[in-house]
Scaffold this motif. Structure first.
Motif, PDB file in Angstrom:
ATOM      1  N   SER A  69     -13.573  -4.985 -12.431  1.00  0.00           N
ATOM      2  CA  SER A  69     -12.536  -5.343 -11.431  1.00  0.00           C
ATOM      3  C   SER A  69     -11.248  -4.543 -11.647  1.00  0.00           C
ATOM      4  CB  SER A  69     -12.231  -6.850 -11.492  1.00  0.00           C
ATOM      5  OG  SER A  69     -13.395  -7.608 -11.206  1.00  0.00           O
ATOM      6  N   LYS A  70     -11.417  -3.260 -12.031  1.00  0.00           N
ATOM      7  CA  LYS A  70     -10.241  -2.426 -12.294  1.00  0.00           C
ATOM      8  C   LYS A  70     -10.102  -1.269 -11.307  1.00  0.00           C
ATOM      9  CE  LYS A  70      -9.936  -3.386 -17.266  1.00  0.00           C
ATOM     10  NZ  LYS A  70      -9.906  -2.795 -18.637  1.00  0.00           N
ATOM     11  N   ILE A  71     -10.710  -1.418 -10.126  1.00  0.00           N
ATOM     12  CA  ILE A  71     -10.588  -0.384  -9.098  1.00  0.00           C
ATOM     13  C   ILE A  71      -9.507  -0.788  -8.104  1.00  0.00           C
ATOM     14  CG2 ILE A  71     -11.776   0.969  -7.349  1.00  0.00           C
ATOM     15  CD1 ILE A  71     -14.422   0.165  -8.637  1.00  0.00           C
ATOM     16  N   ASN A  72      -8.540   0.067  -7.895  1.00  0.00           N
ATOM     17  CA  ASN A  72      -7.519  -0.148  -6.876  1.00  0.00           C
ATOM     18  C   ASN A  72      -7.946   0.568  -5.590  1.00  0.00           C
ATOM     19  OD1 ASN A  72      -5.814  -1.421  -8.834  1.00  0.00           O
ATOM     20  ND2 ASN A  72      -5.183   0.615  -9.543  1.00  0.00           N
ATOM     21  N   PHE A  73      -8.293  -0.222  -4.566  1.00  0.00           N
ATOM     22  CA  PHE A  73      -8.719   0.360  -3.300  1.00  0.00           C
ATOM     23  C   PHE A  73      -7.524   0.482  -2.351  1.00  0.00           C
ATOM     24  CE2 PHE A  73     -13.107  -0.482  -4.456  1.00  0.00           C
ATOM     25  CZ  PHE A  73     -13.784   0.554  -3.822  1.00  0.00           C
ATOM     26  N   ILE A  74      -7.386   1.652  -1.744  1.00  0.00           N
ATOM     27  CA  ILE A  74      -6.377   1.872  -0.708  1.00  0.00           C
ATOM     28  C   ILE A  74      -7.105   2.435   0.505  1.00  0.00           C
ATOM     29  CG2 ILE A  74      -4.261   3.098  -0.087  1.00  0.00           C
ATOM     30  CD1 ILE A  74      -3.681   3.370  -3.087  1.00  0.00           C
ATOM     31  N   GLU A  75      -7.013   1.745   1.634  1.00  0.00           N
ATOM     32  CA  GLU A  75      -7.710   2.165   2.851  1.00  0.00           C
ATOM     33  C   GLU A  75      -6.682   2.565   3.903  1.00  0.00           C
ATOM     34  OE1 GLU A  75     -11.451   0.101   3.871  1.00  0.00           O
ATOM     35  OE2 GLU A  75     -10.704  -1.484   2.565  1.00  0.00           O
ATOM     36  N   VAL A  76      -6.872   3.787   4.443  1.00  0.00           N
ATOM     37  CA  VAL A  76      -5.931   4.351   5.403  1.00  0.00           C
ATOM     38  C   VAL A  76      -6.625   4.508   6.746  1.00  0.00           C
ATOM     39  CG1 VAL A  76      -4.376   6.273   5.906  1.00  0.00           C
ATOM     40  CG2 VAL A  76      -4.851   5.636   3.523  1.00  0.00           C
ATOM     41  N   ASP A  77      -6.006   3.943   7.794  1.00  0.00           N
ATOM     42  CA  ASP A  77      -6.565   4.094   9.142  1.00  0.00           C
ATOM     43  C   ASP A  77      -5.486   3.746  10.152  1.00  0.00           C
ATOM     44  OD1 ASP A  77      -8.477   4.467  11.237  1.00  0.00           O
ATOM     45  OD2 ASP A  77     -10.045   3.852   9.829  1.00  0.00           O
ATOM     46  N   VAL A 115      -3.347   0.602   4.556  1.00  0.00           N
ATOM     47  CA  VAL A 115      -2.206   1.426   4.945  1.00  0.00           C
ATOM     48  C   VAL A 115      -2.364   1.843   6.399  1.00  0.00           C
ATOM     49  CG1 VAL A 115      -0.921   3.550   4.504  1.00  0.00           C
ATOM     50  CG2 VAL A 115      -1.937   2.278   2.594  1.00  0.00           C
ATOM     51  N   PRO A 116      -1.609   1.228   7.322  1.00  0.00           N
ATOM     52  CA  PRO A 116      -1.683   1.640   8.729  1.00  0.00           C
ATOM     53  C   PRO A 116      -0.934   2.955   8.923  1.00  0.00           C
ATOM     54  CG  PRO A 116      -0.078  -0.122   8.459  1.00  0.00           C
ATOM     55  CD  PRO A 116      -0.683   0.097   7.118  1.00  0.00           C
ATOM     56  N   LYS A 119       2.010   5.915  -1.853  1.00  0.00           N
ATOM     57  CA  LYS A 119       2.715   5.284  -2.973  1.00  0.00           C
ATOM     58  C   LYS A 119       3.555   4.104  -2.502  1.00  0.00           C
ATOM     59  CE  LYS A 119       5.919   6.269  -6.770  1.00  0.00           C
ATOM     60  NZ  LYS A 119       6.724   7.308  -7.459  1.00  0.00           N
ATOM     61  N   LYS A 120       4.299   4.298  -1.395  1.00  0.00           N
ATOM     62  CA  LYS A 120       5.213   3.248  -0.935  1.00  0.00           C
ATOM     63  C   LYS A 120       4.476   2.071  -0.305  1.00  0.00           C
ATOM     64  CE  LYS A 120       8.970   6.536  -0.065  1.00  0.00           C
ATOM     65  NZ  LYS A 120       9.807   7.197   0.985  1.00  0.00           N
ATOM     66  N   VAL A 121       3.494   2.372   0.544  1.00  0.00           N
ATOM     67  CA  VAL A 121       2.806   1.303   1.287  1.00  0.00           C
ATOM     68  C   VAL A 121       1.557   0.831   0.561  1.00  0.00           C
ATOM     69  CG1 VAL A 121       1.770   0.661   3.503  1.00  0.00           C
ATOM     70  CG2 VAL A 121       3.665   2.309   3.433  1.00  0.00           C
ATOM     71  N   GLY A 122       0.821   1.761  -0.034  1.00  0.00           N
ATOM     72  CA  GLY A 122      -0.445   1.397  -0.667  1.00  0.00           C
ATOM     73  C   GLY A 122      -0.355   1.139  -2.147  1.00  0.00           C
ATOM     74  N   GLY A 123       0.803   1.428  -2.755  1.00  0.00           N
ATOM     75  CA  GLY A 123       0.952   1.177  -4.181  1.00  0.00           C
ATOM     76  C   GLY A 123       0.192   2.153  -5.049  1.00  0.00           C
ATOM     77  N   LEU A 124       0.003   3.413  -4.590  1.00  0.00           N
ATOM     78  CA  LEU A 124      -0.738   4.400  -5.355  1.00  0.00           C
ATOM     79  C   LEU A 124      -0.027   4.733  -6.664  1.00  0.00           C
ATOM     80  CD1 LEU A 124      -3.025   6.549  -5.556  1.00  0.00           C
ATOM     81  CD2 LEU A 124      -1.450   8.131  -4.413  1.00  0.00           C
ATOM     82  N   ASN A 125      -0.732   4.576  -7.764  1.00  0.00           N
ATOM     83  CA  ASN A 125      -0.242   4.985  -9.082  1.00  0.00           C
ATOM     84  C   ASN A 125      -0.787   6.381  -9.361  1.00  0.00           C
ATOM     85  OD1 ASN A 125       0.344   5.419 -11.769  1.00  0.00           O
ATOM     86  ND2 ASN A 125      -0.131   3.327 -12.406  1.00  0.00           N
ATOM     87  N   LYS A 126       0.067   7.396  -9.260  1.00  0.00           N
ATOM     88  CA  LYS A 126      -0.375   8.782  -9.361  1.00  0.00           C
ATOM     89  C   LYS A 126      -0.848   9.170 -10.755  1.00  0.00           C
ATOM     90  CE  LYS A 126       2.673  10.413  -5.646  1.00  0.00           C
ATOM     91  NZ  LYS A 126       3.724  11.395  -5.281  1.00  0.00           N
ATOM     92  N   ASP A 127      -0.550   8.337 -11.732  1.00  0.00           N
ATOM     93  CA  ASP A 127      -0.955   8.675 -13.092  1.00  0.00           C
ATOM     94  C   ASP A 127      -2.386   8.252 -13.402  1.00  0.00           C
ATOM     95  OD1 ASP A 127       1.542   9.774 -13.683  1.00  0.00           O
ATOM     96  OD2 ASP A 127       2.370   7.797 -14.196  1.00  0.00           O
ATOM     97  N   GLY A 130       1.799  15.908  10.725  1.00  0.00           N
ATOM     98  CA  GLY A 130       2.044  17.248  11.213  1.00  0.00           C
ATOM     99  C   GLY A 130       3.357  17.401  11.937  1.00  0.00           C
ATOM    100  N   ASP A 131       4.107  16.327  12.153  1.00  0.00           N
ATOM    101  CA  ASP A 131       5.397  16.411  12.829  1.00  0.00           C
ATOM    102  C   ASP A 131       6.413  17.115  11.944  1.00  0.00           C
ATOM    103  OD1 ASP A 131       4.137  14.970  14.776  1.00  0.00           O
ATOM    104  OD2 ASP A 131       5.000  13.039  14.181  1.00  0.00           O
ATOM    105  N   GLU A 132       7.424  17.698  12.597  1.00  0.00           N
ATOM    106  CA  GLU A 132       8.457  18.393  11.832  1.00  0.00           C
ATOM    107  C   GLU A 132       9.164  17.448  10.873  1.00  0.00           C
ATOM    108  OE1 GLU A 132      11.105  20.465  14.347  1.00  0.00           O
ATOM    109  OE2 GLU A 132       9.578  21.814  15.169  1.00  0.00           O
ATOM    110  N   GLU A 133       9.359  16.237  11.323  1.00  0.00           N
ATOM    111  CA  GLU A 133       9.988  15.242  10.460  1.00  0.00           C
ATOM    112  C   GLU A 133       8.963  14.188  10.051  1.00  0.00           C
ATOM    113  OE1 GLU A 133      13.304  13.704  12.554  1.00  0.00           O
ATOM    114  OE2 GLU A 133      14.389  15.623  12.610  1.00  0.00           O
ATOM    115  N   GLY A 134       7.724  14.652   9.942  1.00  0.00           N
ATOM    116  CA  GLY A 134       6.631  13.729   9.662  1.00  0.00           C
ATOM    117  C   GLY A 134       6.674  13.170   8.254  1.00  0.00           C
ATOM    118  N   VAL A 135       5.831  12.165   8.053  1.00  0.00           N
ATOM    119  CA  VAL A 135       5.786  11.487   6.762  1.00  0.00           C
ATOM    120  C   VAL A 135       4.942  12.299   5.782  1.00  0.00           C
ATOM    121  CG1 VAL A 135       6.053   9.236   7.822  1.00  0.00           C
ATOM    122  CG2 VAL A 135       3.767  10.143   7.445  1.00  0.00           C
ATOM    123  N   GLY A 136       5.235  12.188   4.518  1.00  0.00           N
ATOM    124  CA  GLY A 136       4.400  12.773   3.488  1.00  0.00           C
ATOM    125  C   GLY A 136       3.265  11.818   3.164  1.00  0.00           C
ATOM    126  N   LEU A 137       2.054  12.317   3.106  1.00  0.00           N
ATOM    127  CA  LEU A 137       0.899  11.455   2.904  1.00  0.00           C
ATOM    128  C   LEU A 137       0.957  10.746   1.560  1.00  0.00           C
ATOM    129  CD1 LEU A 137      -1.858  10.429   3.826  1.00  0.00           C
ATOM    130  CD2 LEU A 137      -2.877  12.481   2.814  1.00  0.00           C
TER     131      LEU A 137
END
Length: 946
Positions: free
Chosen positions: A198-206, A238-239, A258-266, A246-253
């Motif tokens: 039970s140590k898998i962190n699932f993040i689903e983007v759609d 993560v909606p 990290k902010k919405v899905g709680g991704l721990n990059k380490d 791709g927008d000029e002022e678009g969001v970084g994936l």
């Protein structure tokens, strides 16, 4: 509730198989949201017509209609759902298909059915309901394939040292991330909720509407199925509209994750992309790919998994191109498959030499850079040319099983060997050595030198009875593994007889025969629809060196053709490596090559790029400097040529060296089994019809080639002209082939002697023994060893065997050799019963073809004239094609003024047995401008009948 008619669901599941296919074949415009992921409910169908028109501009008409049809189907199926979901019909399609595949045992996903409405789920979850979808189950292969690939990727990732800890089974799993993009109603988060400690962190983007629907399903599952599941603890939705990247002022994936899905990059992270990049605009795709590849290349504990499009970076199906792209990003391609001409790529990517990369490579065997789906597995041959220690394809399994033609085999597919108390063994030659092949009573193949160890009668003249090969001369029998199992004369002797000198009982004698014959055994294997014989020591035969098709690629419909040539194998290899001749000589003469632009007018546009991959050497061909590759050609040493294209089509020419001046080509063409071809080939009689059509196309091309190669061989071998004088476009590959062949010959001569040739002139030469004791070999001139050697050497230099059969042919032009009452003797095995050597059956089709065209198309309306004598069929064939002008200089002379040499391809192929009256009628109805009585002809200019 099974009262709902399944027809709508059948259609919707069927349409799901077309999604990725039509996304590539007729690309849609990039949309401002994941294009196809929209509400297609009943209300959408009633929407304003202008909206439909606008939508149709973005998506082809088939896609619009299929989406509306499936939208209606799911409105009906979910009408009684207690918690209805307004969402994409595509996501619902996949969910229903996954439930159906689970019920059929094709995937492991027991959760999918729990997401379906209780009132209608029985259509796919019960045996009775699921059986209604048997006709369409094959169309779900795309979903099954990508599911299996992702499941394997997740398993590799979780089992890697980065996630599982040390190899010690007692080590505890480590925390890690799995990020799913565009998965729709994927159930992995639930299926893996208790896995890996039970140590898998699932993040689903759609898309927002998808994630909202999925949140409802998860909450319902938690409430009704698993109240202890802590939904928000290790799972985040993560909606996100990926086009916003791709927008000029678009969001970084990654920032969003990290902010919405709680991704721990380490933590170790697996990014999974499942059929979503089709619908994302190019600018967004470029930004997304840059972020992902930069992130993965900077970490040793992360990897990428795609079952998705790789456009605009890669739009071809070649592993080399995919590998080069990721290599430019400092990443390593670990596993790769492709579909629909590069529309979809299945690939695993990791940082080069990282622990994860090494772990996956050890599981999948590493990537083989091959431009074709079939890969050679003997790379040593490229650097160390050799004719030995190689597998050679010598037959199709259906030939061993008693079927005479590919059509005969297609008509009796899945029936196994021809039912018969006894049958003929299969006889062929490899590098001049006669070989006999049969199946024993376990249906396993056995191959031996075609010579009985008793008195050297060809075993191929015998019969196979109950899995035992019976010599026709004295009835000696050979069973499993070629062991001698019976000698009838043993029953006429007693142990006291002087004739028996091999110990007590017949078993000792049988063992002696087996031991004496062991040097004549040949390693043989049936592999991926072909029968291979090993040229080398029996105990050194290595099946890992067999060519193999890449696992998991798109399925194909294989079509078999056999071609017999009266030239050495080397000329056929050279011919098939020659790209320009396809445009000039063949000039679109049959529909397949015409459809891809191989016509004379396009020859100036041809551009060729040389390559060497892990399997062979070849050319990539395209039109213009910026065109997409249309075709590739590759030489896989020592005798295979492969042609391929971006569509996934492949043809493999196994060019078997039968004897000097004699070759047989086993041509297998792989037609990609997309939705359309799958539908057609399921219709009764379609595969045999397709086989007949493709065979005749191949005969046509072979007959155009063979006369050229025959003339070429004469000028080179009899008159000493160079193999190449002045080179032209594409001849660099021809030069590389002849260079490889020269090195292979030199290696053979260094080993076996200055004048040695890979073509055998002595069966004992390849047996590894000096032969059994008894009466030694000899010739009609005498049996002294020095005399025998000299006579045979002289005969070999003249390419004239000391003994020849009569070379008789039957009325169809098929070789029967020396006719006999019980059995014919055929010295030049295998019988050359296929074009281009035996062209007669195809030539008859051309005569019939002209009749049909003259009758239906009303061509050649010249007045009929009577002729005194009916020409023989062979003379009737030597006539100009319908598109040549003919002028009669006199009643005894014909000359032809060429205006067009476009060959005429048969419209209605028929069995030659049925053509005799038709051919006669065709000849009688032809004018003397096309035919001249042989008795009156003093000079005839013969135009090739093709």
């Amino acid at each position: 509730m099974l009262s709902h008619p399944p027809i709508l669901l059948s259609l919707s599941l069927l349409f799901s198989s077309f999604d990725a296919f039509r996304a590539f074949v007729i690309p849609s415009q990039q949309k401002s949201s994941h294009a196809a992921n929209k509400d297609l409910s009943l209300s959408a169908i009633k929407s304003d017509l202008s909206s439909e028109t606008s939508e149709a501009a973005d998506q082809n008409i088939f896609g619009v209609l299929s989406d509306k049809a499936t939208g209606l189907a799911f409105d009906v199926l979910h009408a009684f759902d207690d918690d209805p979901i307004q969402d994409s019909s595509k996501n619902l399609r996949v969910l229903w298909v996954r439930a159906l595949l689970n019920q059929r045992g094709l995937i492991d996903d027991p959760i999918a059915a729990k997401f379906l409405p209780p009132t209608t789920r029985g259509l796919v979850t019960t045996k009775t309901g699921a059986s209604l979808f048997n006709p369409i189950i094959q169309f779900t292969e795309w979903i099954q394939a990508r599911t299996d690939f992702i499941e394997d990727a997740v398993g590799y990732f979780l089992g890697s040292p980065e996630c599982s800890g040390d190899e010690d089974a007692n080590s505890s799993p480590k925390e890690c991330n799995i990020v799913l993009f565009g998965a729709g109603y994927d159930t992995r988060a639930i299926r893996y909720r208790n896995a890996h400690g039970s140590k898998i962190n699932f993040i689903e983007v759609d898309l927002p509407e998808v994630t909202e629907g999925k949140r409802k399903l998860y909450e319902k599952f938690q409430k009704t199925q698993d109240p202890d599941w802590k939904l928000g603890e290790r799972h985040n939705l993560v909606p996100l509209d990926l086009n916003s990247c791709g927008d000029e002022e678009g969001v970084g994936l990654l920032d969003t994750l990290k902010k919405v899905g709680g991704l721990n990059k380490d933590l170790p992270t697996l990014f999974v992309w499942e059929a979503v990049l089709f619908y994302v605009n190019e600018d967004a795709v470029r930004n997304i790919m840059t972020e992902l590849t930069d992130f993965t290349s900077s970490r040793t504990n992360s990897m990428l998994c795609f079952t998705d499009s790789l456009k605009p970076f890669v739009d071809v199906p070649f592993s080399n191109e995919v590998s080069s792209f990721f290599k430019s990003k400092k990443l390593e391609l670990l596993q790769h498959r492709s579909r629909w001409g590069g529309a979809v790529h299945f690939c695993l990517i990791g940082k080069k030499k990282s622990a994860i990369a090494k772990h996956i490579s050890s599981r999948v065997g590493g990537i083989v850079n091959s431009y074709t789906p079939t890969q050679a597995n003997n790379p040593k041959l490229l650097k160390e040319p050799s004719f030995e220690n190689v597998w050679y394809a010598v037959a199709y399994p259906w030939q061993i099983d008693g079927y005479e033609t590919p059509l005969d085999a297609a008509l009796n597919k899945h029936k196994g060997p021809k039912p018969s108390a006894s049958s003929k063994p299969f006889a062929t030659r490899l590098w001049g050595e006669p070989i006999v092949i049969y199946r024993d009573d376990d249906k396993k193949l056995v191959a031996m030198a075609d010579s009985c160890p008793h008195r050297s009668v060809p075993l191929s003249m015998g019969r196979v009875e109950d899995g035992e090969l019976v010599c026709m001369y004295h009835g000696w029998r050979f069973g499993k593994s070629g062991q001698c199992v019976d000698v009838p004369t043993l029953k006429t002797t007693t142990p006291d007889d002087e004739q028996v000198k091999y110990g007590e009982g017949s078993s000792r004698f049988l063992k002696t025969v087996t031991n004496a014959n062991c040097g004549n055994h040949r390693a043989i294997v049936e592999h991926e629809g072909l029968v291979y014989v090993w040229r080398g020591h029996l105990l050194e035969a290595d099946t890992s060196l067999l060519p193999t098709r890449r696992k998991g690629d798109m399925e194909t419909v294989p079509i078999d053709t056999v071609l017999d040539y009266a030239v050495d194998y080397s000329y056929i290899v050279e011919n098939n490596l020659d790209s320009p001749h396809l445009f000039y000589l063949h000039d679109g003469s049959v529909p397949p090559i015409e459809s891809i632009g191989m016509k004379n007018v396009n020859l100036p546009k041809l551009r060729l790029q040389a390559f060497t991959d892990d399997c062979g050497m070849g050319h990539l061909g395209k039109f213009g400097n910026k065109g997409r590759p249309k075709k590739l050609i590759r030489f896989d040493p020592p005798n295979i040529v492969r042609h391929g294209g971006v569509s996934g089509f492949e043809e493999e020419f196994h060019i078997c060296p039968i004897a000097p001046g004699r070759s047989r080509v086993l041509l297998r063409q792989h037609l990609p089994r997309g939705p359309i071809l799958s539908t057609l080939t399921n219709l009764p009689g379609m595969v045999p019809m397709l086989t007949l059509l493709v065979n005749n196309w191949n005969y046509h091309i072979a007959l155009e080639d063979s006369c050229v190669m025959q003339g070429q061989a004469n000028r080179i071998e009899d008159w000493g002209m160079p193999r190449m004088g002045v080179g032209g476009l594409g001849d660099d590959l021809i030069k590389r082939f002849w260079g490889w062949r020269a090195k292979a010959h030199k290696k053979y001569q260094d080993k076996h002697g200055e004048f040695a040739s890979p073509y055998l002139n002595n069966l004992l030469q390849n047996s590894g023994s000096k032969g059994p004791s008894g009466i030694p070999t000899g010739t009609s001139f005498g049996d002294a060893p020095h005399l025998v050697e000299k006579v045979r050497h002289q005969a070999k230099l003249q390419n004239r065997p000391l003994v020849t059969d009569e070379g008789n042919k039957d009325w169809k032009g098929q070789t029967i050799g020396t006719w006999g009452i019980k059995e014919n003797y055929l010295q030049e095995t295998p019988a050359a019963n296929f074009p281009p050597i035996n062209y007669r059956s195809y030539a008859k089709l051309l005569v019939f073809d002209d009749l049909v065209k003259d009758t239906l198309l009303k061509q050649d309306k010249e007045p009929e004239e009577t002729i005194d004598k009916l020409p023989a069929l062979d003379e009737a064939i030597l006539r100009p094609p319908p598109n040549t002008k003919t002028t009669t200089a006199s009643k005894t002379r014909i000359t032809h003024e060429e205006t067009s040499m476009t060959p005429q391809t048969p419209i209605l192929p028929m069995d030659p047995h049925d053509l005799e009256p038709i051919v006669s009628a065709a000849i009688l109805s032809d004018s003397k401008s096309r035919l001249t009585s042989p008795s009156n002809t003093t000079e005839t200019t013969a135009v090739p009948f093709v």
